[in-house]
Scaffold this motif. Structure first.
Motif, PDB file in Angstrom:
ATOM      1  N   UNK A  94     -18.337  12.604  -3.977  1.00 22.83           N
ATOM      2  CA  UNK A  94     -19.262  12.853  -5.080  1.00 22.83           C
ATOM      3  C   UNK A  94     -20.308  13.901  -4.699  1.00 22.83           C
ATOM      4  N   UNK A  95     -20.901  13.751  -3.531  1.00 22.28           N
ATOM      5  CA  UNK A  95     -21.925  14.711  -3.092  1.00 22.28           C
ATOM      6  C   UNK A  95     -21.346  16.102  -2.858  1.00 22.28           C
ATOM      7  N   UNK A  96     -20.162  16.145  -2.262  1.00 22.50           N
ATOM      8  CA  UNK A  96     -19.526  17.435  -1.988  1.00 22.50           C
ATOM      9  C   UNK A  96     -19.168  18.154  -3.284  1.00 22.50           C
ATOM     10  N   UNK A  97     -18.604  17.409  -4.227  1.00 20.33           N
ATOM     11  CA  UNK A  97     -18.178  18.018  -5.488  1.00 20.33           C
ATOM     12  C   UNK A  97     -19.355  18.468  -6.329  1.00 20.33           C
ATOM     13  N   UNK A  98     -20.377  17.637  -6.464  1.00 15.38           N
ATOM     14  CA  UNK A  98     -21.517  18.019  -7.295  1.00 15.38           C
ATOM     15  C   UNK A  98     -22.273  19.191  -6.671  1.00 15.38           C
ATOM     16  N   UNK A  99     -22.403  19.175  -5.348  1.00 15.95           N
ATOM     17  CA  UNK A  99     -23.066  20.290  -4.681  1.00 15.95           C
ATOM     18  C   UNK A  99     -22.319  21.587  -4.870  1.00 15.95           C
ATOM     19  N   UNK A 100     -21.004  21.530  -4.764  1.00 16.47           N
ATOM     20  CA  UNK A 100     -20.178  22.728  -4.914  1.00 16.47           C
ATOM     21  C   UNK A 100     -20.184  23.225  -6.355  1.00 16.47           C
ATOM     22  N   UNK A 101     -20.019  22.298  -7.301  1.00 16.18           N
ATOM     23  CA  UNK A 101     -19.939  22.699  -8.707  1.00 16.18           C
ATOM     24  C   UNK A 101     -21.278  23.194  -9.242  1.00 16.18           C
ATOM     25  N   UNK A 102     -22.370  22.726  -8.665  1.00 11.10           N
ATOM     26  CA  UNK A 102     -23.695  23.165  -9.114  1.00 11.10           C
ATOM     27  C   UNK A 102     -24.101  24.506  -8.515  1.00 11.10           C
ATOM     28  N   UNK A 103     -23.313  25.007  -7.575  1.00 17.20           N
ATOM     29  CA  UNK A 103     -23.611  26.266  -6.903  1.00 17.20           C
ATOM     30  C   UNK A 103     -22.869  27.403  -7.610  1.00 17.20           C
ATOM     31  N   UNK A 104     -23.607  28.273  -8.249  1.00 16.33           N
ATOM     32  CA  UNK A 104     -22.980  29.388  -8.968  1.00 16.33           C
ATOM     33  C   UNK A 104     -22.401  30.443  -8.033  1.00 16.33           C
ATOM     34  N   UNK A 105     -22.837  30.427  -6.785  1.00 18.82           N
ATOM     35  CA  UNK A 105     -22.367  31.442  -5.841  1.00 18.82           C
ATOM     36  C   UNK A 105     -22.094  30.817  -4.467  1.00 18.82           C
ATOM     37  N   UNK A 106     -21.073  29.958  -4.373  1.00 17.25           N
ATOM     38  CA  UNK A 106     -20.774  29.328  -3.079  1.00 17.25           C
ATOM     39  C   UNK A 106     -20.338  30.364  -2.057  1.00 17.25           C
ATOM     40  N   UNK A 107     -20.638  30.092  -0.800  1.00 19.86           N
ATOM     41  CA  UNK A 107     -20.310  31.030   0.279  1.00 19.86           C
ATOM     42  C   UNK A 107     -18.838  30.975   0.665  1.00 19.86           C
ATOM     43  N   UNK A 108     -18.200  29.859   0.374  1.00 19.59           N
ATOM     44  CA  UNK A 108     -16.777  29.690   0.691  1.00 19.59           C
ATOM     45  C   UNK A 108     -16.164  28.671  -0.248  1.00 19.59           C
ATOM     46  N   UNK A 109     -14.848  28.593  -0.235  1.00 17.67           N
ATOM     47  CA  UNK A 109     -14.159  27.579  -1.017  1.00 17.67           C
ATOM     48  C   UNK A 109     -14.503  26.191  -0.473  1.00 17.67           C
ATOM     49  N   UNK A 110     -14.358  25.177  -1.307  1.00 17.21           N
ATOM     50  CA  UNK A 110     -14.593  23.801  -0.872  1.00 17.21           C
ATOM     51  C   UNK A 110     -13.311  23.253  -0.262  1.00 17.21           C
ATOM     52  N   UNK A 111     -13.406  22.730   0.968  1.00 15.31           N
ATOM     53  CA  UNK A 111     -12.233  22.203   1.670  1.00 15.31           C
ATOM     54  C   UNK A 111     -12.537  20.777   2.119  1.00 15.31           C
ATOM     55  N   UNK A 112     -11.793  19.824   1.577  1.00 16.05           N
ATOM     56  CA  UNK A 112     -11.952  18.416   1.923  1.00 16.05           C
ATOM     57  C   UNK A 112     -10.666  17.906   2.559  1.00 16.05           C
ATOM     58  N   UNK A 113     -10.799  17.196   3.667  1.00 13.20           N
ATOM     59  CA  UNK A 113      -9.640  16.650   4.370  1.00 13.20           C
ATOM     60  C   UNK A 113      -9.729  15.127   4.328  1.00 13.20           C
ATOM     61  N   UNK A 114      -8.799  14.497   3.567  1.00 18.30           N
ATOM     62  CA  UNK A 114      -8.777  13.047   3.406  1.00 18.30           C
ATOM     63  C   UNK A 114      -7.885  12.427   4.482  1.00 18.30           C
ATOM     64  N   UNK A 115      -8.403  11.410   5.164  1.00 21.81           N
ATOM     65  CA  UNK A 115      -7.643  10.763   6.232  1.00 21.81           C
ATOM     66  C   UNK A 115      -7.604   9.252   6.039  1.00 21.81           C
ATOM     67  N   UNK A 116      -6.443   8.658   6.279  1.00 20.92           N
ATOM     68  CA  UNK A 116      -6.313   7.212   6.179  1.00 20.92           C
ATOM     69  C   UNK A 116      -4.864   6.820   5.988  1.00 20.92           C
ATOM     70  N   UNK A 117      -4.605   5.548   6.171  1.00 14.18           N
ATOM     71  CA  UNK A 117      -3.236   5.067   6.024  1.00 14.18           C
ATOM     72  C   UNK A 117      -2.792   5.112   4.570  1.00 14.18           C
ATOM     73  N   UNK A 118      -1.497   5.065   4.373  1.00 13.96           N
ATOM     74  CA  UNK A 118      -0.940   5.088   3.027  1.00 13.96           C
ATOM     75  C   UNK A 118      -1.464   3.909   2.210  1.00 13.96           C
ATOM     76  N   UNK A 119      -1.714   4.146   0.933  1.00 13.55           N
ATOM     77  CA  UNK A 119      -2.133   3.073   0.041  1.00 13.55           C
ATOM     78  C   UNK A 119      -3.617   2.832  -0.021  1.00 13.55           C
ATOM     79  N   UNK A 120      -4.418   3.705   0.612  1.00  7.09           N
ATOM     80  CA  UNK A 120      -5.867   3.488   0.630  1.00  7.09           C
ATOM     81  C   UNK A 120      -6.616   4.279  -0.446  1.00  7.09           C
ATOM     82  N   UNK A 121      -5.919   5.149  -1.183  1.00 10.48           N
ATOM     83  CA  UNK A 121      -6.554   5.822  -2.307  1.00 10.48           C
ATOM     84  C   UNK A 121      -6.735   7.320  -2.190  1.00 10.48           C
ATOM     85  N   UNK A 122      -6.109   7.970  -1.221  1.00 15.54           N
ATOM     86  CA  UNK A 122      -6.293   9.415  -1.039  1.00 15.54           C
ATOM     87  C   UNK A 122      -5.764  10.196  -2.245  1.00 15.54           C
TER      88      UNK A 122
END
Length: 331
Positions: A78-106
């Motif tokens: 939530x914080x990463x997405x809102x911060x990125x979307x509220x920035x009209x001129x981000x310095x780079x693309x948003x990159x999120x790496x989800x980690x966890x076992x299968x079935x946890x909601x990634x």
């Protein structure tokens, strides 16, 4: 385009899939069809939400309703997405790496992100999904995959700066392919005249799942509440683990752990699944099903679910089709 021409186009696409095996792994039929046929979806505010506040509000509600037991992931996303979307001129693309076992909601988390940005959700032509096993199966063709993927990303970001790229089974992706897409995720104003600063990259990985599970168990045995676990408790271990995938590059903005689920979370998944399938939600039946279809560890405590919510949908479909009662747990 009339129906006859559409039929001809479908035949042509099938021939391309049969004759160009590499492209068959790389481009899905949907991507081919969307690329070669007109679509009323445009890269504008009628189809894409550019309002970071609005995206955040909807995403927060969806995460709260659907992503169970993942307080760390929900907060960071939530914080990463809102911060990125509220920035009209981000310095780079948003990159999120989800980690966890299968079935946890990634996968669910990635779908909720997309749902709150694009009117057509995962069906948007600006959302691109890749599975490492299916799309990049042969190590001998890494250079070909790499070249095609670079071309694909460049072309689609040129078409829409707000494109989203999702890579599933990232832990099984060849390092050479990862190296090929790093430049698009790094701090570059433009590459060959194209800016990638408003694009989003989501990586879904089972890698690190054991680290996360052990850390959760250790915390529980120490008497800590699940909600007391913080990103800082896991991020260092995850970033060290992920070094094997991303190397020394700092392209990833957040390594996000998805904790193993407990019995209560499986029950929540089943209740939501019952509603989605038109079944009458029944908490007692959901509890019985959670006992019956899921294995837990430690054996004497039955604390943590091994498969997570992975089996829930298929079991609910089975019970709905066979009109059977939820079976009693053994013992």
């Amino acid at each position: 385009m009339n129906s006859r021409n559409r039929k001809h186009l479908v035949v042509l696409l099938l021939l391309l899939v049969c004759t160009c095996r590499t492209d068959a792994f790389f481009r899905t039929f949907k991507d081919w069809y969307d690329k070669l046929t007109p679509s009323n979806e445009e890269c504008n505010e009628d189809w894409i939400s550019f309002d970071g506040r609005g995206v955040g509000k909807g995403l927060e509600a969806d995460l709260g309703r659907n992503l169970f037991g993942q307080h760390i992931a929900s907060d960071v996303i939530l914080n990463a997405m809102t911060g990125f979307m509220n920035n009209d001129n981000p310095k780079k693309s948003l990159v999120l790496s989800f980690h966890g076992r299968s079935g946890t909601g990634k996968s669910l988390a990635s779908q909720l992100i997309v749902k709150n940005i694009f009117k057509k959700g995962m069906d948007s032509r600006f959302v691109h999904f890749f599975n490492s096993i299916i799309n990049f199966p042969h190590a001998s063709q890494v250079e070909t995959y790499k070249s095609q993927l670079q071309h694909w990303i460049r072309g689609n970001v040129t078409n829409c700066a707000h494109s989203v790229f999702i890579f599933d089974e990232m832990d099984k992706m060849h390092p050479g392919i990862i190296d090929g897409i790093k430049p698009f995720m790094d701090y570059h104003y433009k590459l060959d005249g194209v800016s990638y600063q408003k694009a989003i990259f989501l990586f879904l990985s089972n890698g690190g799942g054991e680290i996360i599970r052990e850390s959760t168990l250790v915390s529980w045995k120490a008497g800590k509440k699940r909600e007391e676990l913080k990103l800082e408790d896991l991020e260092t271990a995850l970033s060290s683990f992920a070094f094997d995938y991303y190397g020394e590059s700092n392209v990833v903005d957040f390594f996000i752990p998805f904790l193993p689920l407990e019995h209560q979370h499986i029950v929540q998944c089943i209740m939501v699944g019952m509603v989605a399938m038109g079944l009458q939600p029944d908490h007692n039946k959901a509890c019985k099903m959670a006992d019956n279809i899921v294995n837990y560890i430690p054996d004497d405590e039955r604390r943590i679910s091994i498969p997570g919510c992975k089996k829930v949908a298929s079991r609910l479909r089975h019970f709905k089709q066979s009109n059977k009662e939820v079976p009693q747990p053994a013992g």
